[in-house]
Design an enzyme around this catalytic site. Structure first.
Site, short mmCIF file in Angstrom:
data_model
loop_
_atom_site.label_atom_id
_atom_site.label_comp_id
_atom_site.label_asym_id
_atom_site.label_seq_id
_atom_site.Cartn_x
_atom_site.Cartn_y
_atom_site.Cartn_z
N ASP A 12 -2.62 -5.06 0.48
CA ASP A 12 -2.09 -6.35 0.91
C ASP A 12 -2.76 -6.90 2.17
O ASP A 12 -3.07 -8.10 2.24
CB ASP A 12 -0.58 -6.30 1.08
CG ASP A 12 -0.10 -5.11 1.91
OD1 ASP A 12 -0.94 -4.37 2.47
OD2 ASP A 12 1.13 -4.92 1.99
N MET A 47 0.82 -1.21 0.00
CA MET A 47 0.00 0.00 0.00
C MET A 47 0.86 1.27 0.00
O MET A 47 2.07 1.21 0.21
CB MET A 47 -0.93 0.01 1.21
CG MET A 47 -1.93 -1.15 1.23
SD MET A 47 -2.97 -1.16 2.71
CE MET A 47 -3.94 0.34 2.47
N HIS A 48 0.20 2.40 -0.25
CA HIS A 48 0.74 3.75 -0.03
C HIS A 48 1.77 4.22 -1.05
O HIS A 48 2.13 5.40 -1.05
CB HIS A 48 1.38 3.89 1.36
CG HIS A 48 0.58 3.33 2.49
ND1 HIS A 48 -0.73 3.72 2.73
CD2 HIS A 48 0.89 2.43 3.45
CE1 HIS A 48 -1.17 3.07 3.81
NE2 HIS A 48 -0.22 2.29 4.25
#
Length: 486
Positions: free
Chosen positions: A236, A79-80
Site C-alpha cells: 500500500d 502489507m504483512h
C-alpha cells in the site's frame, strides 16, 4: 482505461484511470476487523473478494462505457498479512493482519535462530511482519501449519482470484522478513528459519511488470475484453508513492490512514533496523525506500469519535471554531497514540494508548486536539528515526483519509517543521498508484505515468508554533518510558 484495486484494512477501493492520467471514477466497499483475542487482528479473505466484487459492480454501474475498456489492472494492498492455503488453495484460517501483535515472543525466537536477519531483511523482527506470524501458527496451531502449501500476502490472494496465478513483487515481499531486500529475491536462509521453503512462496515479478491476465470467465462477468493484464502491483505505501509521483531519491510522503507512515525514496538499499526504521524495496526496479510506521494514526480519531459519540467533521469543526491551535496546546492533555502498540520508534506491541493530564475543566475540544497532536508527535518520532538513518526531507506530501483536515495538516507541518503539501487526489493514493502500475505493465513510460498530482494546498511550518510544540513534544517523549511496563 486502467483499473486500480486497493485492498485496505477498512475498505476495498477501486479507481478508474484514463489514458491521459485523469481519474474517471472511484468506488469502495467497507471491511471489518475481527479481534477474537487480545492483540489479535484478523480478516477472512472471502470478505475481501466479496468487497472487491461489490466495488466493481458500483464502478461499472457509474461508468459502464469507460469500465468496459479497461486493459490493465494494478493491485495495492495492506502489507504483512498471512493468507495460508493448502494444496487445493483452500484457506486454512482467517488471515492474520499487519496490526496483529500476538507473535511478540516469536520475534525473539526468529532473531535468535536467524543471526543474519537484520542484514538480509533490513528490518527488526516485529509482530506485524509475516514471518513471526508463521512461527506462531507453527507453535500454536501445528495441525494448520502442517497443511500449509502456500503463503500469500493479502493483495496477492486477490491476484490468485483474478488470474489463477500465485505471484508477489518486491515491495510487498520486503515486509515478510523472508526477502533478501538488496537482491530482491527470496532468502532460503530466512525461510528455513521458519520451517518453509521457496516452494511455499509465490514467484516474484517487479511491481511494474505483468504478473498474469484476468481469468476469461471473470473478464466476461465484468464485461471486459480478453487479455486484460494484471500488474505486479505494490504494497500500500509503495503504491501510494507511485500515486503521488514519489519515484526519485528524496521524494517522500506521509500517509495518514489507519496507520501513519513516513516514506522516503532511496536509490540504494539503506537499512537501519536499530532505529526501528523499515528498509523496503520500492515499486520500481533499482529503487528502495525507508519508512517509519506508527500503528494507529487516523484510526485514533475514529476511536475518539466512537468514544464520545460524535462525527469526525463535528469534532474538527468544534475544534477549529472553539480556539486557535496556539491556545489549544495550553490546556490540552497529552495523548500517546499507541492504541495497537507501536513500531517506530519503540517496537513495542504492548505500548498503551494514554490520555495524560486530564483536569476538571478539560473539554471535548481539548481532547480532540490532544488526539491530533499525539498522532503528529508520533510522526515527528518517525521523522527523527529517518534522520538518524541518514535521510533528510524538507517537503512531504500528505495522503490518506486524514489529509482531508487542513487543521491536522498544519499541525503536522508545525510539529515536524517541514512543509506539507496536499494533492488534489491525495485520498486516492494507493488505488491511483495501483492503476498507474497497471498502466506501466501495459507499456506506459514511468516519466509519463508517474507524474505528480496537482497541489491543492501547502502548509508551511510556523516557527513560533513549532517552538511551542517542541516543549510539548519533549513531555510526550518523556511519558512513554515512564509508563512502559507499568
Amino acid at each position: 482505461m486502467y483499473l486500480g484495486i486497493d485492498l485496505g484494512t477498512s475498505e476495498v477501493k477501486l479507481l478508474l484511470l484514463d489514458a491521459d492520467g485523469h481519474v474517471v471514477g472511484t468506488s469502495g466497499s467497507a471491511l471489518t476487523l475481527s479481534c477474537p483475542e487480545p492483540l489479535w487482528s484478523e480478516q477472512h479473505p472471502a470478505d475481501w473478494w466479496q468487497a472487491t466484487q461489490n466495488a466493481v459492480a458500483q464502478l461499472r454501474a457509474a461508468h459502464p462505457a469507460e469500465f468496459a475498456t479497461v486493459r490493465a489492472i494494478g493491485l495495492s494492498g495492506q502489507m504483512h498479512g498471512a493468507v495460508l492455503l493448502d494444496e487445493a488453495d483452500t484457506i486454512l484460517r482467517p488471515a492474520i493482519l499487519w496490526n496483529d501483535g500476538r507473535s511478540h515472543a516469536e520475534c525473539d525466537e526468529l532473531t535468535a535462530s536467524a543471526p543474519r536477519l537484520h542484514a538480509i531483511a533490513g528490518n527488526l523482527a516485529m509482530p506485524g511482519f509475516t514471518a513471526p506470524k508463521l512461527l506462531w501458527v507453527k507453535k500454536h496451531q501445528p495441525e494448520i501449519f502442517a497443511r500449509i502449501a502456500s503463503v500469500l500476502l493479502p493483495k496477492d490472494w486477490l491476484r490468485l482470484r483474478l488470474t489463477g496465478d500465485k505471484v508477489c513483487e518486491p515491495s510487498d515481499a520486503a515486509g515478510t522478513l523472508w526477502l533478501d531486500v538488496a537482491r530482491r529475491d527470496w532468502s532460503d536462509e530466512l525461510l528455513t528459519a521458519c520451517g518453509l521453503t521457496r516452494a511455499h512462496m509465490p514467484r516474484l515479478v517487479e511491481s511494474n511488470q505483468p504478473s498474469g491476465v484476468l481469468r476469461p470467465e471473470l473478464a466476461r462477468a465484468w464485461g471486459l475484453g480478453t487479455e486484460v493484464i494484471v500488474a505486479g502491483g505494490a504494497g500500500d505505501n509503495a503504491a501510494s508513492a507511485i500515486g503521488i509521483g514519489a519515484t526519485a531519491p528524496g521524494d517522500g510522503f506521509i500517509s495518514l490512514g489507519t496507520s501513519g507512515v513516513l516514506f522516503v525514496v532511496n536509490d540504494r538499499y539503506r537499512p537501519n533496523p536499530a532505529s526501528a526504521v523499515h528498509a523496503f524495496c520500492h515499486a520500481l526496479p533499482q529503487r528502495w525506500h525507508q519508512m517509519s510506521v506508527m500503528l494507529s494514526a487516523a484510526s485514533c480519531l475514529r476511536w475518539f469519535c466512537t468514544l464520545v459519540g460524535a462525527e469526525e467533521a463535528t469534532l474538527l469543526a468544534e475544534l477549529s471554531s472553539a480556539v486557535s491551535s496556539n491556545d489549544n496546546a495550553v490546556n490540552a492533555p497529552l495523548f500517546l497514540p499507541y492504541l495497537a502498540g507501536e513500531r517506530t520508534p519503540h517496537n513495542d506491541p504492548f505500548a498503551p494508548g494514554v490520555l495524560h493530564g486530564l483536569k476538571a475543566n478539560t473539554t471535548r475540544a481539548d481532547c480532540t486536539y490532544a488526539v491530533l497532536e499525539g498522532v503528529a508527535f508520533g510522526l515527528a518520532d518517525g521523522l527523527d528515526a529517518l534522520r538518524a538513518a541518514g535521510t533528510e526531507v524538507r517537503v512531504l506530501s500528505l495522503v490518506g483519509g486524514g489529509s482531508r483536515s487542513s487543521y491536522w495538516a498544519q499541525l503536522i507541518a508545525d510539529a515536524l517543521d517541514v512543509e506539507i503539501v496536499v494533492h488534489a487526489s491525495s485520498e486516492a493514493g494507493g488505488a491511483l498508484g495501483a492503476a498507474r502500475l497497471g498502466w506501466l505493465a501495459a507499456g506506459g513510460a514511468v516519466e509519463a505515468v508517474c507524474t505528480r498530482p496537482a497541489i491543492a494546498a501547502r502548509f508551511c511550518p510556523h516557527p513560533e508554533r513549532h517552538a511551542r510544540l517542541a516543549l510539548r513534544l519533549a513531555r510526550f517523549r518523556d511519558l512513554y518510558p515512564r509508563l512502559r511496563g507499568a
